[in-house]
Structure formats: structure tokens, C-alpha cells
Design a protein around this motif. Sequence first.
Motif, PDB file in Angstrom:
ATOM      1  N   GLY A 106       1.032  -1.079  -0.149  1.00  9.95           N
ATOM      2  CA  GLY A 106      -0.061   0.035  -0.093  1.00  9.95           C
ATOM      3  C   GLY A 106       1.018   1.385   0.002  1.00  9.95           C
ATOM      4  O   GLY A 106       1.862   1.160  -0.281  1.00  9.95           O
ATOM      5  N   GLY A 107       0.257   2.284   0.102  1.00 10.41           N
ATOM      6  CA  GLY A 107       0.792   3.660  -0.161  1.00 10.41           C
ATOM      7  C   GLY A 107       1.750   3.865   1.023  1.00 10.41           C
ATOM      8  O   GLY A 107       2.977   4.482   0.808  1.00 10.41           O
ATOM      9  N   SER A 108       1.172   3.612   2.415  1.00 10.34           N
ATOM     10  CA  SER A 108       2.291   3.972   3.490  1.00 10.34           C
ATOM     11  C   SER A 108       3.476   3.125   3.234  1.00 10.34           C
ATOM     12  O   SER A 108       4.826   3.509   3.739  1.00 10.34           O
ATOM     13  N   ASP A 109       3.460   1.894   2.942  1.00  9.56           N
ATOM     14  CA  ASP A 109       4.525   1.091   2.889  1.00  9.56           C
ATOM     15  C   ASP A 109       5.595   1.685   1.533  1.00  9.56           C
ATOM     16  O   ASP A 109       6.579   1.407   1.898  1.00  9.56           O
ATOM     17  N   ALA A 229       8.675  11.493  -6.233  1.00 10.35           N
ATOM     18  CA  ALA A 229       7.207  11.814  -6.645  1.00 10.35           C
ATOM     19  C   ALA A 229       6.261  10.808  -5.754  1.00 10.35           C
ATOM     20  O   ALA A 229       6.270   9.745  -6.259  1.00 10.35           O
ATOM     21  N   ASP A 230       5.557  11.282  -4.681  1.00  4.91           N
ATOM     22  CA  ASP A 230       4.362  10.594  -4.400  1.00  4.91           C
ATOM     23  C   ASP A 230       3.136  10.723  -4.986  1.00  4.91           C
ATOM     24  O   ASP A 230       2.378  11.563  -4.826  1.00  4.91           O
ATOM     25  N   GLU A 231       3.241   9.710  -6.013  1.00 10.13           N
ATOM     26  CA  GLU A 231       2.073   9.475  -6.934  1.00 10.13           C
ATOM     27  C   GLU A 231       0.998   8.491  -6.340  1.00 10.13           C
ATOM     28  O   GLU A 231       0.176   8.061  -7.115  1.00 10.13           O
ATOM     29  N   VAL A 232       0.807   8.342  -5.012  1.00 10.25           N
ATOM     30  CA  VAL A 232      -0.211   7.200  -4.421  1.00 10.25           C
ATOM     31  C   VAL A 232      -1.443   7.558  -4.868  1.00 10.25           C
ATOM     32  O   VAL A 232      -2.483   6.898  -5.431  1.00 10.25           O
ATOM     33  N   ILE A 233      -2.008   8.960  -5.132  1.00 12.31           N
ATOM     34  CA  ILE A 233      -2.949   9.426  -5.567  1.00 12.31           C
ATOM     35  C   ILE A 233      -3.120   9.655  -6.987  1.00 12.31           C
ATOM     36  O   ILE A 233      -3.971   9.228  -7.950  1.00 12.31           O
ATOM     37  N   THR A 234      -2.153  10.618  -7.344  1.00 13.51           N
ATOM     38  CA  THR A 234      -1.860  10.959  -8.877  1.00 13.51           C
ATOM     39  C   THR A 234      -1.554   9.953  -9.840  1.00 13.51           C
ATOM     40  O   THR A 234      -1.802  10.152 -11.152  1.00 13.51           O
ATOM     41  N   ALA A 258       0.266   3.460  -5.290  1.00  8.82           N
ATOM     42  CA  ALA A 258      -0.469   2.315  -4.592  1.00  8.82           C
ATOM     43  C   ALA A 258      -1.806   2.490  -5.288  1.00  8.82           C
ATOM     44  O   ALA A 258      -2.229   2.416  -6.603  1.00  8.82           O
ATOM     45  N   LYS A 259      -2.903   2.699  -4.471  1.00  9.26           N
ATOM     46  CA  LYS A 259      -4.363   2.712  -4.951  1.00  9.26           C
ATOM     47  C   LYS A 259      -4.847   2.329  -6.361  1.00  9.26           C
ATOM     48  O   LYS A 259      -5.226   1.275  -6.692  1.00  9.26           O
ATOM     49  N   GLY A 260      -4.553   3.445  -7.419  1.00 12.42           N
ATOM     50  CA  GLY A 260      -4.905   3.087  -8.809  1.00 12.42           C
ATOM     51  C   GLY A 260      -4.315   1.997  -9.417  1.00 12.42           C
ATOM     52  O   GLY A 260      -4.396   1.420 -10.638  1.00 12.42           O
TER      53      GLY A 260
END
Length: 410
Positions: A106-109, A229-234, A258-260
Motif C-alpha cells: 500500500g501507499g504507506s509501505d 514523486a509521491d503519486e499514490v493518488i496521482t 498504490a491505490k490506482g
Amino acid sequence: MTGSALWHGFADMSVVSRAEFVLTRGEGCRVWDDTGREYLDATAGLWFANVGHGRREIADAMAEQGARLAAYSSFGDIVVNTAARLADEVAALAPMPDARVFFTSGGSDSVDTAVKMVRRWTQLTAPDGATPRTTIAVLTHAYHGMHQGGTALAGIPANRDGVPDLDTDVIHLTHGDLEDAVARLDEAGEVAAVFAEPVTGAGGVRFAGEEFLLGLRKACAERGTLFVADEVITGFGRTGAWFGSELLGLEPDLVLCAKGLTSGYAPMGAVLASERVWAPFYAEGAGVWRHGYTYGAHAVAAAAGLANLAIMRDERLPEHVAEHAPLLHSSLAEALADVAAVTDVRTAPGYLAAVQLADPAAVEPAVHALRAHGVSTRGLAGGALQVSPPLVMTTDEITDLASRFAAALA
Ligand SMILES: Cc1ncc(COP(=O)(O)O)c(C=O)c1O
């Protein structure tokens, strides 16, 4: 009525334990609660349901993989073929040439993996006799997950409150102010890495602009500082490109996602590394990097990822978003222009917006008013409402969503 035994994240349990909002199914841009009421999903779950809910193709791919080989280790030389295939597909989409893919859960990982990767990289590459760099810079308003590294990096001060001594040297750069950012980097001396979201998400949907982000990226390159670049959302289509970094031409050293990646059908994230970063780890004599997660390259999650990427390609979702995002932004701005409770509609490239309330304390009542009008959304830092629908949202659904926001907030 009392709720379940679930201890919710980011919740006031004295309130939530009395009444949970229980969802039972989803399809496309809609979800249904346990009384059968239907809601337009304004948030794509938690910014992740890019291909929409209830996609049979993904569920079938996961079931098939689960029956064949649900999971195995990815430590040492082992990998399930499905995960190796996903790594190759993601590397081919990455906004840097010849990327390597470190899977996480996941993103935090992904954030904490990147913090450790940066620290190890500075050790592997420090000139003889030099002390490896340790400081990490982040933007104000930033959200980089809730593990120990990510909490230390929080640009939303409330997310660090009560958790001191997190053992990471962090400096904060003012979001959107390039002069200040560069001055702080210089003041701090040798900064190991800057972590930045191409669009700040949980911090209120704030786009610092191309000039700021490209300027920050250039400042990093000139100072030997890694740009992460933290692209967990983007990542994966949200901005109307596969990655926000690609849209903006950021050429990052590391990308976090992560996410997408699976549209949330399975918990999975990844760190995408450019050659500059992976080469010293892959070099003869570098030895074992002692980091990894049991479920990092989970086969069922990887099957979900492959099926998800196939849908995104087949339905040209990044292009769909680029085409329809202006309608999302203008429909919200027009519908909410005369609503006194709303002071601003912030927008960012793609299916990303935030409706800023005049009274930040009114977020919870606003969320409930929206539910009464058949919309599921949530509050963001600073008293805004999140608008980040599934990327499959159509023009009719966009205008419907905007008019429901107006009716509820009026
Ligand atoms: C930019 C960013 N980074 C990291 C994270 C953490 O991801 P997760 O909640 O999957 O651990 C999030 C979550 O929203 C995020 O928005």
C-alpha cells in the motif's frame, strides 16, 4: 443502534461506534448502503477506485489466480509469474526510462520503503570519507501515509501531533513558494531527498503549479538531492496522464504508487526506481538490501493489477479523464458559485477537486447533507470536501454530482 467491533481509522470512535455508514455493494460510480440507498461515489473510495466498482473482469482474474497460486514469497530469487508480469507492465508505464519496481502492500509501505531506499542510496553513493545525507524535505500540507516514516514526513501538522521523536530528519518547504523552498534547501545543507505529491491530495487538493514543481525538481538536480514523486493518488490516470510526473515532465528519481495500481481491488503499492537509484543496489558487491514485505508482490493483488491496467488501456481512461476533467471543474464551479457555505472550488489536473467550506467545522454536517442527497464524500484537511470520482465517471454523472453538491450545501 450500536456499531460493529471495527476500530475505524481517522475516526472519533465515541461518535462512530454508535453509528457506522455500512456499504454493501458498488457498481461503476455508485455504491449502496445496507438499507438499499444509492450514492454517487465522489471520492472513488479513498482515491483508488479508478476503474469503478464491481468490475467482474478484475474479480474473475483474482479468483483464477487465487485458485492457481494465491501468494508465495518474493524474497531472494522467488517470484510468482503474475507478479513478474505486473512489474514489467508497470515499469513500461513508469515516467522514467528503464525503471525497476519494488512492490509493497500500500501507499504507506511505499513511502517508508522510499525513505529507507533513499537512506541506503546515500550510504551506497556517498563519496569516500563523506557522511551520507540524511535529511528529507517535504511540502507543507503533504500527506505521505501513516507509517513511522510517513508520519515523520507529514506536512499536515495534526498528523504528527503526539508522535514525537520519529527518528527522521525532516524539513518543511512552503507549498507553492519556490523561492522559500530553495532557500530552505540551501539553509539545511545537503538534503538527501525531496518528497512531493504532484497534486497535494489529503492536504486539501492543492496544485502548486507546473512552474513550482519543475523549479523544485531542477533545484534538486542541481543540489544532488533525489526527487521523489509521491503519486499514490496521482498515479494511474487520475491527472489525465498515466502519472502526474509524466503530465508535468518531472522526471523523478523515485515514484511512489498504490491505490490506482489495482483500483483498490487488492491492497498493493509500489516504488518505481530510476536507474540512478537502482543501479548502486544492483551493482556487483552491493549485497543484500534487508527490506521487503511478505505480501509485497502478492499474486492475487498482481492479478488484480494486470486486469485493472488492461481495463485502463482498453477504455483509454487517462484520455477520458483529460477530456472530461474541464467539465468536472466547471460544473462544480458553476453549481456552487452562489452557495454561501462554499468559499472556493479548488481544482487540479484531472478528476481532482475540493469544495472549500466557509466554516471548516461544518464538514461533518456537510458530509451528512450530501449523503441525504445521494452523494458519498469526505472531509479533507482545512475543511474541504473531496471530489475525486472514479475515472469512468461520465458527463451525465458529472453534472448530476455537481447539482447534488449544490442542493446539499445550499
Ligand atoms: C500521497 C499519499 N501518499 C501515501 C498515502 C498512504 O497510502 P495508504 O493509505 O495506502 O497507506 C496516501 C493515502 O491517501 C496518499 O494520499
